[in-house]
Design an enzyme around this catalytic site. Structure first.
Site, PDB file in Angstrom:
ATOM      1  N   TYR A 151       0.830  -1.217   0.000  1.00  0.00           N
ATOM      2  CA  TYR A 151       0.000   0.000   0.000  1.00  0.00           C
ATOM      3  C   TYR A 151       0.861   1.263   0.000  1.00  0.00           C
ATOM      4  CZ  TYR A 151      -4.019  -2.977   1.315  1.00  0.00           C
ATOM      5  OH  TYR A 151      -5.011  -3.912   1.351  1.00  0.00           O
ATOM      6  N   TRP A 168     -11.907 -12.558  -8.078  1.00  0.00           N
ATOM      7  CA  TRP A 168     -13.302 -12.920  -7.715  1.00  0.00           C
ATOM      8  C   TRP A 168     -14.175 -13.058  -8.939  1.00  0.00           C
ATOM      9  CZ3 TRP A 168     -12.344 -15.437  -4.037  1.00  0.00           C
ATOM     10  CH2 TRP A 168     -11.602 -14.997  -2.952  1.00  0.00           C
ATOM     11  N   ASP A 193      -7.184  -3.299   8.664  1.00  0.00           N
ATOM     12  CA  ASP A 193      -6.540  -3.365   9.972  1.00  0.00           C
ATOM     13  C   ASP A 193      -7.373  -4.172  10.976  1.00  0.00           C
ATOM     14  OD1 ASP A 193      -4.685  -2.966  11.832  1.00  0.00           O
ATOM     15  OD2 ASP A 193      -5.004  -0.805  12.076  1.00  0.00           O
ATOM     16  N   PHE A 194      -7.257  -5.504  10.878  1.00  0.00           N
ATOM     17  CA  PHE A 194      -8.104  -6.341  11.741  1.00  0.00           C
ATOM     18  C   PHE A 194      -7.360  -6.888  12.952  1.00  0.00           C
ATOM     19  CE2 PHE A 194      -7.298  -8.292   7.515  1.00  0.00           C
ATOM     20  CZ  PHE A 194      -6.114  -8.911   7.859  1.00  0.00           C
ATOM     21  N   HIS A 212      -3.292 -16.596   4.639  1.00  0.00           N
ATOM     22  CA  HIS A 212      -2.071 -16.970   3.898  1.00  0.00           C
ATOM     23  C   HIS A 212      -0.992 -15.876   3.908  1.00  0.00           C
ATOM     24  CE1 HIS A 212      -2.916 -15.220  -0.405  1.00  0.00           C
ATOM     25  NE2 HIS A 212      -3.207 -14.354   0.528  1.00  0.00           N
ATOM     26  N   ASP A 213      -1.355 -14.681   4.373  1.00  0.00           N
ATOM     27  CA  ASP A 213      -0.372 -13.589   4.444  1.00  0.00           C
ATOM     28  C   ASP A 213       0.522 -13.680   5.672  1.00  0.00           C
ATOM     29  OD1 ASP A 213      -1.253 -12.303   2.144  1.00  0.00           O
ATOM     30  OD2 ASP A 213      -2.739 -11.116   3.213  1.00  0.00           O
ATOM     31  N   ASN A 259       4.954 -17.351  -4.024  1.00  0.00           N
ATOM     32  CA  ASN A 259       4.631 -15.925  -4.107  1.00  0.00           C
ATOM     33  C   ASN A 259       4.478 -15.307  -2.719  1.00  0.00           C
ATOM     34  OD1 ASN A 259       3.743 -13.816  -6.287  1.00  0.00           O
ATOM     35  ND2 ASN A 259       2.437 -13.503  -4.506  1.00  0.00           N
ATOM     36  N   GLN A 263       6.691 -12.151  -1.184  1.00  0.00           N
ATOM     37  CA  GLN A 263       5.966 -10.889  -0.966  1.00  0.00           C
ATOM     38  C   GLN A 263       5.440 -10.669   0.447  1.00  0.00           C
ATOM     39  OE1 GLN A 263       2.540 -10.308  -3.551  1.00  0.00           O
ATOM     40  NE2 GLN A 263       2.833  -8.094  -3.542  1.00  0.00           N
TER      41      GLN A 263
END
Ligand code: ASE
Length: 302
Positions: A151, A168, A193-194, A212-213, A259, A263
Site C-alpha cells: 500500500y 473474484w 486493519d483487523f 495466507h499472508d 509468491n 511478498q
C-alpha cells in the site's frame, strides 16, 4: 504413463522447455496488455495491420509485428493474410479476459503481475536462501509490515485491489455458493486493519486470502478474536488456495506459496492446517469445501 512421459522428455524435453520459457510467454502477454493491444483490437472491430497497431499505440512497427506474431503463435490473437498482408484480430478469450473494459477482464491482475509480482520474483533465489520476502530489495522500502509496501501509494493500493478483485471474477461465484450462507444475516468481509481494535458486529466474518499472508503466531490471535466476537451459530469463512493434504499440488497453490514467500510473511497451507488453527481458536464445527478452481473455502461455526 509417467515412465512413458519421462522417456519422451528424455528424448526431447518439450515440457521442460515450455516451463523454462514460461517467463517470456508471461512478459509477451503483460507487454501487450500494458501497451493496450487487446483494447485497441476490441475497439477497432475490424482486423488491423501491424503498422496500424504500432501507429495507434505509438510503438515500433518491427517490435509490434513480432509481438503480434508471438501472440498469434500462442493462440491469443488471430491473423488472416490477404495479398501477403497480415491483419490481426483478437480471439474471444482475449476480448473477454485481456481487454480492459470487459466484465470479466483480468487486466488489473495482469498489470499487477507485470509491475509488482514479476520484479519480486526476480529475487526468488534470495527469498529461498533467506527465507523471507524481498520487498526491501525489490522496492527499496524498509518493510516494517509488508502491507506498507503493498500500500506504499494510493496508486499501488488501487493496483493491488484490482488484482484481488479480478480473481473474484473467476472464483467468486463458487466461493459464495460453496456453503449455504442464508442463515447468516450480517456478513463482514475482513480486510485492512483487523489485528488491532474491535471487530464490527457480524454473524459471519469472511477471511479471504488473509490467513495466507501471515505466520501461525499472527493468525491464531486473529481467529481467537473472531471466535470470541462471534455469537453461537455465527462463524468465519476462510477462503484460500489450498494445498492438497500431502502438499503435492495443485501446482498453482504451490506456486502461490512461493509468491507468499517473496511478498509476504505467510504461506499456502493444506486444509488440515486451517482446521487445526480454527480448532485452536475454539471452533469445533469446521467444514472444508474444495471448488476445483484456484480458491477453496472452509466454514467454521461457533
Ligand atoms: C495476498 C494475495 C496476493 C497478498 C499478496 C498477494 C496475491 C498476489 N500477491 O493476500 C493474489 C494471489 N496470488 C498470486 C500469486 O497471484
Amino acid at each position: 504413463m509417467a515412465e512413458h512421459m519421462s522417456q519422451s522428455e528424455l528424448d526431447y524435453p518439450f515440457r521442460l522447455l515450455e516451463y523454462v520459457n514460461g517467463f517470456r510467454v508471461s512478459k509477451a502477454i503483460f507487454s501487450a496488455c500494458e501497451l493496450g493491444v487487446f483494447d485497441l483490437l476490441l475497439k477497432s472491430q475490424e482486423p488491423l495491420s501491424a503498422e496500424r497497431v504500432a501507429r495507434e499505440l505509438s510503438a515500433n512497427v518491427d517490435g509490434t509485428e513480432r509481438l503480434l506474431d508471438a501472440l498469434v503463435g500462442l493462440e491469443i490473437l488471430e491473423v488472416e493474410t490477404t495479398d501477403g498482408k497480415a491483419l490481426y484480430s483478437s480471439t474471444d478469450v482475449a476480448n473477454l479476459y485481456l481487454a480492459k473494459g470487459s466484465s470479466k477482464s483480468l487486466h488489473d491482475m495482469i498489470i499487477y503481475q507485470s509491475q509488482t509480482i514479476y520484479p519480486l520474483w526476480n529475487n526468488l533465489l534470495d527469498a529461498v536462501r533467506e527465507g523471507k520476502n524481498q520487498n526491501e530489495k525489490t522496492f527499496g522500502h524498509l518493510p516494517e509490515d509488508f502491507f506498507q509496501v503493498i500500500y506504499r501509494s494510493e496508486e499501488e493500493m488501487l493496483k493491488f485491489m484490482g488484482l484481488m478483485n479480478n480473481s473474484w471474477i473467476l472464483d467468486g461465484h463458487d466461493i459464495a455458493t460453496a456453503f449455504s450462507l442464508s442463515c447468516f444475516q450480517t456478513i463482514v468481509d475482513l480486510g485492512g486493519d483487523f489485528f488491532s481494535g474491535e471487530l464490527p458486529d457480524a454473524d459471519l466474518y469472511v477471511l479471504a486470502r488473509v490467513i495466507h499472508d501471515w505466520p501461525e503466531e499472527k493468525c491464531l490471535p486473529l481467529l481467537k478474536k473472531i471466535y470470541d466476537t462471534c455469537k453461537p451459530g455465527g462463524g468465519t469463512l476462510v477462503v484460500e488456495a489450498m494445498l492438497f493434504e500431502n502438499r503435492r499440488g495443485p501446482v498453482m497453490a504451490q506456486i502461490f506459496s512461493l509468491n507468499m514467500l517473496v511478498q509476504t510473511e505467510g504461506r499456502e497451507r493444506p486444509p488440515s492446517e486451517y482446521v487445526h488453527m480454527l480448532n485452536e481458536a475454539g471452533f469445533q464445527n469446521v467444514q472444508v469445501c474444495r471448488t476445483g478452481k484456484s480458491y477453496d473455502a472452509i466454514l467454521a461455526i461457533k
